[in-house]
Design an enzyme around this catalytic site. Structure first.
Site, PDB file in Angstrom:
ATOM      1  N   TYR A 174       0.822  -1.202   0.000  1.00 54.24           N
ATOM      2  CA  TYR A 174       0.000   0.000   0.000  1.00 54.24           C
ATOM      3  C   TYR A 174       0.862   1.260   0.000  1.00 54.24           C
ATOM      4  O   TYR A 174       1.387   1.690   1.034  1.00 54.24           O
ATOM      5  CB  TYR A 174      -0.933   0.025   1.208  1.00 54.24           C
ATOM      6  CG  TYR A 174      -1.839  -1.176   1.350  1.00 54.24           C
ATOM      7  CD1 TYR A 174      -2.216  -1.942   0.241  1.00 54.24           C
ATOM      8  CD2 TYR A 174      -2.332  -1.566   2.593  1.00 54.24           C
ATOM      9  CE1 TYR A 174      -3.051  -3.043   0.365  1.00 54.24           C
ATOM     10  CE2 TYR A 174      -3.176  -2.655   2.723  1.00 54.24           C
ATOM     11  CZ  TYR A 174      -3.515  -3.400   1.610  1.00 54.24           C
ATOM     12  OH  TYR A 174      -4.341  -4.492   1.748  1.00 54.24           O
ATOM     13  N   HIS A 228       0.096 -12.410   1.531  1.00 57.16           N
ATOM     14  CA  HIS A 228      -0.682 -11.452   0.748  1.00 57.16           C
ATOM     15  C   HIS A 228      -0.814 -11.912  -0.709  1.00 57.16           C
ATOM     16  O   HIS A 228       0.157 -11.919  -1.459  1.00 57.16           O
ATOM     17  CB  HIS A 228       0.012 -10.082   0.798  1.00 57.16           C
ATOM     18  CG  HIS A 228      -0.859  -8.942   0.384  1.00 57.16           C
ATOM     19  ND1 HIS A 228      -0.391  -7.648   0.286  1.00 57.16           N
ATOM     20  CD2 HIS A 228      -2.180  -8.874   0.062  1.00 57.16           C
ATOM     21  CE1 HIS A 228      -1.375  -6.847  -0.080  1.00 57.16           C
ATOM     22  NE2 HIS A 228      -2.470  -7.588  -0.223  1.00 57.16           N
TER      23      HIS A 228
END
Length: 334
Positions: free
Chosen positions: A56, A141
């Protein structure tokens, strides 16, 4: 706000949690002040679970979340991050990382790495960005294209690090159910993060993943409850899973909205609270980019929803019959 423990880890999460992708300038810039205000608003609302990732904003989200929580009591909040993408500095930075969804300078590139070395290195680098000495929850992830390495190397390293006390709970985060069901069946994960597959429009997780997790005592965190916006504001041009919604999906979303209106319930409130009907779901993760969005999420989470709403949706075939619903209350004297 209600909290739930994850497996045997002792790590707890609040039923509403803070998704920090926007803190990494997801799609558009967010100022440092706005990011800090969003975290403060979450804290004031009773939210104590914050989720971030190196992906992010090329580490910006982790840095901002860590800074915003710097002066909060460490034993009063839970923070999760993710492994699988290492950040490596580039020799000639690009203008923007928007091609990957984030409005930040392209100072680094992402390197997929689900090796044991990659997992440990990623966590060490995240600890530095966050300014912490431990991470409460770590997810693998999006290991979709790295399945065997994720099971053979990455998961085993997370298990070792959990044993060392470097991390608390461990799990995987994805937007598909097949691999997550395999994680539940074949490993000792504490929690899984599922995005977009257990919502008012998509209950595909109800068939196998939820029952399997419930049987094995694995908790689930649900993200993507608005399916990219269609369940927040269904209208022509709205998106479902990052693409323009089909007419069929739009019609279903509007039909659900109409039923909600019959019970004086905002669609956003129903979308947020629906996953928590499943006993294995511990938290709903909402991505926010401002204090106002945090406050709206809290309001929607606290909005009272009559049980009859859920049964009305089922009776009109607006969601799967696999979905667990609360036991109907017996009338007095019955």
């Amino acid at each position: 706000m209600r909290t739930t423990a994850l497996g045997r880890s002792g790590t707890t999460v609040t039923e509403l949690s803070f998704g920090a992708a926007a803190m990494g300038n997801l799609l558009a810039p967010v100022t440092d002040a706005a990011a800090a205000a969003a975290v403060d608003a979450a804290w004031n609302a009773g939210i104590r679970y914050f989720d971030t990732a190196p992906h992010y904003g090329l580490g910006l989200s982790e840095r901002r979340v860590g800074e915003a929580l710097r002066h909060k009591p460490r034993d009063q909040y839970t923070i999760s991050t993710k492994v699988g993408r290492l950040l490596r500095r580039v020799r000639e930075p690009g203008c923007s990382d928007l091609a990957n969804g984030f409005a930040v300078p392209a100072t680094h590139h992402r390197v997929w790495d689900f090796s044991a070395y990659g997992v440990r290195t990623s966590i060490e680098e995240s600890l530095e960005r966050l300014g912490l000495d431990r991470i409460d929850i770590v997810y693998l992830h999006d290991p979709d294209d790295h399945e065997e390495q994720a099971f053979g190397s990455a998961y085993r390293e997370l298990e070792r690090m959990r044993g060392e006390g470097m991390v608390g709970a461990i799990g995987a985060g994805m937007n598909q159910t097949r691999m997550l069901t395999r994680f539940v069946r074949e490993t000792d994960v504490d929690v899984i993060l599922l995005a977009g597959r257990y919502t008012l429009l998509d209950q595909s997780a109800a068939a196998r993943l939820l029952p399997e997790a419930h049987k094995r005592g694995v908790r689930i965190v649900i993200g993507g409850v608005f399916n990219s916006g269609l369940l927040a504001d269904p209208k022509p041009g709205a998106h479902f899973d990052y693409a323009p919604a089909s007419q069929e999906l739009l019609a279903r979303a509007l039909a659900i909205k109409e039923v909600c209106a019959e019970f004086d319930v905002p669609l956003r409130a129903a979308a947020l609270q629906f996953p928590l009907l499943a006993p294995t779901v511990a938290s709903v993760l909402v991505g926010v980019r401002s204090a106002a969005e945090v406050e709206d999420a809290e309001t929607m989470m606290r909005h009272r929803i009559p049980e009859q709403l859920w049964f009305a949706l089922r009776s009109r075939d607006l969601f799967s019959w696999h979905v667990p619903l609360p036991a109907p209350r017996r009338k007095k004297g019955a």
